[in-house]
Motif scaffolding. Structure first.
Motif, PDB file in Angstrom:
ATOM      1  N   GLY A  89     -50.737  36.378 -32.481  1.00 20.55           N
ATOM      2  CA  GLY A  89     -51.672  36.619 -31.381  1.00 20.55           C
ATOM      3  C   GLY A  89     -51.051  36.317 -30.034  1.00 20.55           C
ATOM      4  N   THR A  90     -50.399  37.312 -29.455  1.00 17.15           N
ATOM      5  CA  THR A  90     -49.799  37.126 -28.130  1.00 17.15           C
ATOM      6  C   THR A  90     -50.868  37.298 -27.053  1.00 17.15           C
ATOM      7  OG1 THR A  90     -49.146  39.442 -28.206  1.00 17.15           O
ATOM      8  CG2 THR A  90     -47.481  37.838 -28.831  1.00 17.15           C
ATOM      9  N   ASP A  91     -50.631  36.701 -25.917  1.00 18.06           N
ATOM     10  CA  ASP A  91     -51.624  36.657 -24.837  1.00 18.06           C
ATOM     11  C   ASP A  91     -51.297  37.728 -23.798  1.00 18.06           C
ATOM     12  OD1 ASP A  91     -53.248  36.011 -22.640  1.00 18.06           O
ATOM     13  OD2 ASP A  91     -53.081  33.856 -23.002  1.00 18.06           O
ATOM     14  N   ARG A  92     -52.128  38.764 -23.748  1.00 17.84           N
ATOM     15  CA  ARG A  92     -51.844  39.917 -22.879  1.00 17.84           C
ATOM     16  C   ARG A  92     -51.928  39.576 -21.398  1.00 17.84           C
ATOM     17  NH1 ARG A  92     -56.428  43.429 -24.884  1.00 17.84           N
ATOM     18  NH2 ARG A  92     -55.918  44.529 -22.972  1.00 17.84           N
ATOM     19  N   ARG A  93     -52.590  38.465 -21.079  1.00 17.45           N
ATOM     20  CA  ARG A  93     -52.766  38.111 -19.668  1.00 17.45           C
ATOM     21  C   ARG A  93     -51.461  37.704 -18.999  1.00 17.45           C
ATOM     22  NH1 ARG A  93     -57.200  33.559 -20.605  1.00 17.45           N
ATOM     23  NH2 ARG A  93     -55.698  33.131 -22.263  1.00 17.45           N
ATOM     24  N   LEU A  94     -50.419  37.459 -19.798  1.00 17.08           N
ATOM     25  CA  LEU A  94     -49.193  36.914 -19.197  1.00 17.08           C
ATOM     26  C   LEU A  94     -47.978  37.814 -19.372  1.00 17.08           C
ATOM     27  CD1 LEU A  94     -47.468  35.898 -21.845  1.00 17.08           C
ATOM     28  CD2 LEU A  94     -49.026  33.953 -21.732  1.00 17.08           C
ATOM     29  N   TYR A  95     -48.183  39.051 -19.807  1.00 20.19           N
ATOM     30  CA  TYR A  95     -47.043  39.917 -20.101  1.00 20.19           C
ATOM     31  C   TYR A  95     -46.215  40.282 -18.858  1.00 20.19           C
ATOM     32  CZ  TYR A  95     -48.863  41.112 -24.806  1.00 20.19           C
ATOM     33  OH  TYR A  95     -49.283  41.097 -26.102  1.00 20.19           O
ATOM     34  N   ALA A  96     -46.902  40.635 -17.754  1.00 21.05           N
ATOM     35  CA  ALA A  96     -46.224  41.289 -16.628  1.00 21.05           C
ATOM     36  C   ALA A  96     -45.049  40.480 -16.086  1.00 21.05           C
ATOM     37  CB  ALA A  96     -47.226  41.561 -15.512  1.00 21.05           C
ATOM     38  N   ALA A  97     -43.891  41.123 -16.025  1.00 20.04           N
ATOM     39  CA  ALA A  97     -42.676  40.553 -15.411  1.00 20.04           C
ATOM     40  C   ALA A  97     -42.235  39.233 -16.047  1.00 20.04           C
ATOM     41  CB  ALA A  97     -42.844  40.396 -13.897  1.00 20.04           C
ATOM     42  N   GLN A  98     -42.556  39.035 -17.324  1.00 21.43           N
ATOM     43  CA  GLN A  98     -42.055  37.824 -18.005  1.00 21.43           C
ATOM     44  C   GLN A  98     -40.590  38.012 -18.364  1.00 21.43           C
ATOM     45  OE1 GLN A  98     -42.932  34.790 -18.752  1.00 21.43           O
ATOM     46  NE2 GLN A  98     -45.173  34.704 -18.775  1.00 21.43           N
ATOM     47  N   SER A 126     -57.093  44.458 -14.739  1.00 22.83           N
ATOM     48  CA  SER A 126     -56.954  44.639 -16.185  1.00 22.83           C
ATOM     49  C   SER A 126     -55.614  44.125 -16.667  1.00 22.83           C
ATOM     50  CB  SER A 126     -57.068  46.119 -16.545  1.00 22.83           C
ATOM     51  OG  SER A 126     -58.252  46.653 -16.026  1.00 22.83           O
ATOM     52  N   THR A 127     -55.616  43.620 -17.895  1.00 22.38           N
ATOM     53  CA  THR A 127     -54.355  43.149 -18.472  1.00 22.38           C
ATOM     54  C   THR A 127     -53.584  44.327 -19.069  1.00 22.38           C
ATOM     55  OG1 THR A 127     -55.565  42.692 -20.507  1.00 22.38           O
ATOM     56  CG2 THR A 127     -55.214  40.846 -19.006  1.00 22.38           C
ATOM     57  N   HIS A 314     -50.572  29.616 -27.458  1.00 23.03           N
ATOM     58  CA  HIS A 314     -50.028  30.979 -27.520  1.00 23.03           C
ATOM     59  C   HIS A 314     -49.585  31.508 -26.161  1.00 23.03           C
ATOM     60  CE1 HIS A 314     -51.552  32.167 -31.789  1.00 23.03           C
ATOM     61  NE2 HIS A 314     -51.025  30.958 -31.743  1.00 23.03           N
ATOM     62  N   THR A 315     -49.237  30.602 -25.268  1.00 22.07           N
ATOM     63  CA  THR A 315     -48.553  31.009 -24.037  1.00 22.07           C
ATOM     64  C   THR A 315     -47.167  30.342 -24.060  1.00 22.07           C
ATOM     65  OG1 THR A 315     -49.080  29.135 -22.592  1.00 22.07           O
ATOM     66  CG2 THR A 315     -50.779  30.845 -22.820  1.00 22.07           C
ATOM     67  N   PRO A 316     -46.263  30.793 -23.219  1.00 25.00           N
ATOM     68  CA  PRO A 316     -44.955  30.117 -23.153  1.00 25.00           C
ATOM     69  C   PRO A 316     -45.015  28.802 -22.388  1.00 25.00           C
ATOM     70  CG  PRO A 316     -44.977  32.062 -21.749  1.00 25.00           C
ATOM     71  CD  PRO A 316     -46.311  32.003 -22.399  1.00 25.00           C
TER      72      PRO A 316
ATOM     73  N   SER B  99     -51.273  39.029 -12.122  1.00 21.46           N
ATOM     74  CA  SER B  99     -50.676  39.262 -13.443  1.00 21.46           C
ATOM     75  C   SER B  99     -49.307  38.600 -13.597  1.00 21.46           C
ATOM     76  CB  SER B  99     -50.541  40.756 -13.718  1.00 21.46           C
ATOM     77  OG  SER B  99     -49.643  41.342 -12.793  1.00 21.46           O
ATOM     78  N   VAL B 100     -48.639  38.257 -12.484  1.00 13.68           N
ATOM     79  CA  VAL B 100     -47.333  37.583 -12.622  1.00 13.68           C
ATOM     80  C   VAL B 100     -47.448  36.080 -12.391  1.00 13.68           C
ATOM     81  CG1 VAL B 100     -46.092  39.682 -11.973  1.00 13.68           C
ATOM     82  CG2 VAL B 100     -46.514  37.936 -10.238  1.00 13.68           C
ATOM     83  N   PHE B 102     -50.093  34.201 -14.205  1.00 13.03           N
ATOM     84  CA  PHE B 102     -50.617  33.618 -15.445  1.00 13.03           C
ATOM     85  C   PHE B 102     -49.473  33.360 -16.435  1.00 13.03           C
ATOM     86  CE2 PHE B 102     -52.737  33.200 -19.421  1.00 13.03           C
ATOM     87  CZ  PHE B 102     -53.988  32.693 -19.108  1.00 13.03           C
ATOM     88  N   ARG B 104     -47.058  31.075 -16.315  1.00 13.47           N
ATOM     89  CA  ARG B 104     -45.742  30.814 -15.716  1.00 13.47           C
ATOM     90  C   ARG B 104     -45.546  29.322 -15.525  1.00 13.47           C
ATOM     91  NH1 ARG B 104     -44.466  36.522 -15.344  1.00 13.47           N
ATOM     92  NH2 ARG B 104     -46.517  36.951 -16.188  1.00 13.47           N
ATOM     93  N   ILE B 121     -56.554  32.451 -25.596  1.00 11.50           N
ATOM     94  CA  ILE B 121     -57.160  33.721 -26.016  1.00 11.50           C
ATOM     95  C   ILE B 121     -58.147  33.517 -27.157  1.00 11.50           C
ATOM     96  CG2 ILE B 121     -55.514  35.475 -25.278  1.00 11.50           C
ATOM     97  CD1 ILE B 121     -54.108  35.167 -27.996  1.00 11.50           C
ATOM     98  N   ASP B 129     -60.062  39.586 -22.979  1.00 15.34           N
ATOM     99  CA  ASP B 129     -58.606  39.600 -22.811  1.00 15.34           C
ATOM    100  C   ASP B 129     -58.128  40.896 -22.154  1.00 15.34           C
ATOM    101  OD1 ASP B 129     -59.003  41.125 -25.072  1.00 15.34           O
ATOM    102  OD2 ASP B 129     -57.203  40.386 -26.096  1.00 15.34           O
ATOM    103  N   ASP B 130     -59.054  41.792 -21.846  1.00 13.81           N
ATOM    104  CA  ASP B 130     -58.731  42.962 -21.010  1.00 13.81           C
ATOM    105  C   ASP B 130     -58.716  42.592 -19.532  1.00 13.81           C
ATOM    106  OD1 ASP B 130     -58.476  44.871 -22.951  1.00 13.81           O
ATOM    107  OD2 ASP B 130     -60.615  45.391 -22.943  1.00 13.81           O
ATOM    108  N   LYS B 131     -59.309  41.446 -19.221  1.00 12.87           N
ATOM    109  CA  LYS B 131     -59.491  41.084 -17.812  1.00 12.87           C
ATOM    110  C   LYS B 131     -58.394  40.128 -17.363  1.00 12.87           C
ATOM    111  CE  LYS B 131     -64.474  41.568 -18.245  1.00 12.87           C
ATOM    112  NZ  LYS B 131     -65.454  40.806 -19.020  1.00 12.87           N
ATOM    113  N   GLN B 132     -57.765  40.479 -16.257  1.00 13.31           N
ATOM    114  CA  GLN B 132     -56.724  39.622 -15.706  1.00 13.31           C
ATOM    115  C   GLN B 132     -57.397  38.524 -14.886  1.00 13.31           C
ATOM    116  OE1 GLN B 132     -53.261  40.209 -16.279  1.00 13.31           O
ATOM    117  NE2 GLN B 132     -53.274  38.088 -15.615  1.00 13.31           N
ATOM    118  N   SER B 320     -42.148  38.766  -8.086  1.00 14.23           N
ATOM    119  CA  SER B 320     -42.369  38.140  -9.392  1.00 14.23           C
ATOM    120  C   SER B 320     -41.241  37.120  -9.605  1.00 14.23           C
ATOM    121  CB  SER B 320     -42.326  39.202 -10.497  1.00 14.23           C
ATOM    122  OG  SER B 320     -40.985  39.439 -10.903  1.00 14.23           O
TER     123      SER B 320
END
Lengths: 343, 347
Positions: A89-98, A126-127, A314-316, B99-100, B102, B104, B121, B129-132, B320
């Protein structure tokens, strides 16, 4: 090794479900400080036996899972970007630019989860969906990328352990390397002591994809009593008290219909007698941990569950308090050094 | 300096500058580092807003007063409050997408490590979990058990930074935080430490990320005839983007801009920039979309008008912790910056 050193070593190793090799090897290396009877099976489970296989003593199983959540490479696109699926179960809220690490057959390579800039993104609300994740590994064609990366390679978001205030630390994969660290440190606590049991260790693979390694591993041990340990939710102010334990308040002793009542009662008593900080964790049914399958293995293994409060699971950037991990180790040590009535 | 040693010097500088922490209003560490890298034969001053202004004589005196410009500040965070559970509330300094933020790790100015996340989650309901999560709903956890403990460890108004390791990867790529615009600073340091054909001004500006504020003062203090902004610009050459929204591409060279959201660039200088790059054998491209902005926006309107051009390094994932560039584009931007001086001097 102190508890933080053990945790740092375990969290620093990669071990996404189904590819636990590095983490399993790191754990096995620490385990060999306590016994030569150590093996890793084909499924990635790590086993250790402390004591003697022919002394007639009953065995107690100490268990944690060794795998972590992550991604698996499914496809390399024509520009050299990687498509992935999730393992666990990965957390979609933290994907961007990881920043990520792709663990390839020829070694680790770095990458970044590609993210669209604001002028192209539809909205900031949106995530990202997992199927839209593309990993930028700094290659410019499928041909060149395919020389390095293969479908099936695992991907982790790499955040090595760092110290926060006091005894709290942050790292990836503390779920459940904190549990594995607790198990290993329990061996340190009972080292040289004459104990009434043999201790079996199982660090199970593939928990995050549905407690699969524990189903294999629990069959392969002789113990009829088990203490499983995993991480569970610690309260943060955006969460509900009734859904969480408290960080820094000690081991969470699981109370659930699937857990053995006498083992659970004994754990509570030992914690109270030994002045080990503890808090109850009440669950109405299955626990979502390896305890669920261990308890059903080979006609039933009596199982107790000890959990470590964790923030941001489930976050880094998971956070744990090493004092809580020590409380688990101390309670496990108290259990295995106790009288035969425990088993 | 041989070509190889010059290249390694450039990336050594970029790496060291990327690791420094200096958000808008907190550029001091970056400024002090840059001062240590300046040649002995230049005049250096810091103006009242914090811009570092450097003048170095070249072989000749130009007809036009030329000023190169890059900004020292990066996007980051500022602690706004300390709340009951010991976590820190914060505001972004500069434009940062939630989004960059969360999930971190961040580093406070004091060096203390913190993390930004929220309930797991497993405790989200429905399609949550669709909502940032919004930045105002997030907080920084430094491991404090409560407000009282946190107040001893952090203070309101303290700056905070992304923890983004600088490293080379792939086939000649680099990644790190704050490459916007430490790369521009590194390019100016390379120019300052090489041969200059003409007397030239170099300004390392402050507060670009919160509205090109330092450049407004720098323009007044230097009063150049021509300004060349060395910057980074958004590249969207990644999966999921339509062709017409690509803006520019990594590996296609220095970006010479004709227009962005802050500036319509001097037409003659735009053509001159492309022509100078072409004649020098430097790969170049332009932005195919009017997007972004930089110190040019303040400069071109200042002190009665300064003729302005921008040379940028195409960059993915700007603002980022992991900005990505291709090394050859950085070298192309340095080469183009050097190539335009001769032309601008006698324009």
């Amino acid at each position: 090794m102190n508890i933080t050193d053990i945790l740092e070593k375990l969290c620093g190793a990669a071990g996404v479900s189904g590819a636990e090799d590095d983490a399993a090897k790191a754990a096995a290396e620490i385990l060999r400080n306590y016994t030569d009877d150590v093996r890793i099976d084909a499924s990635g489970c790590v086993y250790g036996f402390v004591g003697s296989r022919d002394n007639g003593k009953p065995a107690v199983l100490l268990e944690a899972h060794i795998d972590e959540i992550g991604f698996i490479v499914t496809h390399i696109d024509e520009k050299g970007f990687l498509k992935v699926g999730n393992c666990g179960g990965t957390d979609r809220r933290l994907y961007a630019a990881q920043s990520v690490t792709v663990h390839t057959e020829s070694g680790d390579i770095r990458g970044v989860i590609s993210t669209l800039p604001p002028h192209v993104r539809k909205d900031d609300k949106s995530t990202m969906k997992t199927e839209d994740v593309c990993i930028d590994i700094g290659y410019t064609s499928r041909e060149s990328a395919a020389k390095v990366v293969s479908p099936g390679d695992r991907v982790t978001i790499d955040t090595p352990l760092a110290k926060l205030n006091g005894t709290r630390v942050t790292a990836k994969a503390t779920d459940d390397r904190a549990g594995a660290a607790a198990v290993l440190y329990a061996l340190e606590l009972v080292k040289g002591k004459n104990i009434p049991y043999n201790i079996e260790i199982l660090l199970a693979s593939q928990e995050e994809v549905g407690t699969r390694g524990a189903a294999i591993g629990a069959y392969n041990v002789s113990a009829k009593t088990a203490l499983a340990t995993d991480t569970s939710f610690a309260y943060t102010s955006d969460d509900k008290h009734e859904d969480c334990g408290e960080m820094g308040k000690g081991v969470m002793i699981g109370i659930s219909p699937i857990l053995d009542r006498t083992v659970t009662a004994e754990l509570k008593k030992l914690a109270a007698d030994g002045k080990i900080p503890f808090q109850p964790e009440i669950m109405g049914g299955r626990t979502g941990t390896d305890a669920d399958v261990i308890s059903l293995t080979k006609g039933g293994i009596r199982t107790g569950l000890l959990s470590i409060p964790i923030k941001y699971m489930h976050t880094p950037v998971e956070v744990v308090d090493t004092e809580d991990i020590l409380a688990v180790s101390r309670l496990m040590a108290a259990f295995v050094t106790g009288g035969a009535e425990n088993v | 300096m041989s070509e190889n040693s010059e290249t390694s010097r450039l990336y050594d500088l970029i790496g060291r500058l990327s690791r420094l922490c200096g958000t808008s209003g907190d550029e001091g560490d970056v400024r002090e580092f840059i001062k240590t890298q300046l040649p002995a034969d230049c005049e250096v001053s810091t103006d009242s807003i914090g811009n570092l202004i450097v003048f170095r004589k070249g072989s000749k005196t130009p007809k036009n007063k030329i000023m190169f410009c890059a900004h020292m500040d990066e996007v980051g965070f500022i602690i706004t409050d300390i709340v009951s559970d010991g976590r820190l509330k914060f505001a972004p300094v500069g434009g940062i997408s939630p989004s960059v933020v969360f999930g971190r790790r961040v580093v406070l100015k004091s060096g203390r490590v913190g993390v930004i996340a929220a309930k797991p989650i497993h405790h989200l309901h429905g399609d949550d979990d669709d909502k940032q999560p919004k930045i105002e709903d997030l907080s920084i956890d430094i491991g404090a058990a409560d407000k009282e403990e946190a107040e001893k460890l952090a203070e309101r108004g303290e700056y905070c930074y992304f923890d983004g390791a600088y490293e080379e990867f792939g086939e000649g790529f680099i990644k790190g935080k704050a490459l916007d615009d430490r790369v521009g600073c590194a390019i100016m340091l390379m120019m300052l430490n090489g041969e200059l054909p003409y007397d030239t001004w170099f300004v390392f500006t402050v507060q670009e990320e919160i509205g090109t504020r330092g450049a407004a003062c720098a323009a007044y203090n230097v009063k150049p005839d021509i300004a060349v902004v060395l910057e980074t610009t958004t590249a969207c050459d990644i999966p999921g983007s339509e062709e017409e929204k690509t803006v520019c591409r990594l590996g296609s060279g220095v970006v010479v801009s004709f227009m962005d959201r802050s500036t319509i660039y001097d037409r003659e200088l735009y053509r001159l920039g492309r022509d100078a790059a072409e004649k020098a054998g430097v790969k170049h491209q332009t932005k195919s979309l009017v997007a972004g902005g930089n110190d040019s926006g303040a400069l071109h309107k200042a002190v009665g008008g300064i003729r302005t051009m921008a040379l940028s390094v195409p960059t993915r994932y700007l603002h980022s912790p992991a900005c990505v560039m291709k090394k050859e584009d950085t070298q192309a931007t340095l080469a183009a910056a050097r190539a335009v001086i001769d032309r601008l001097a006698v324009l």
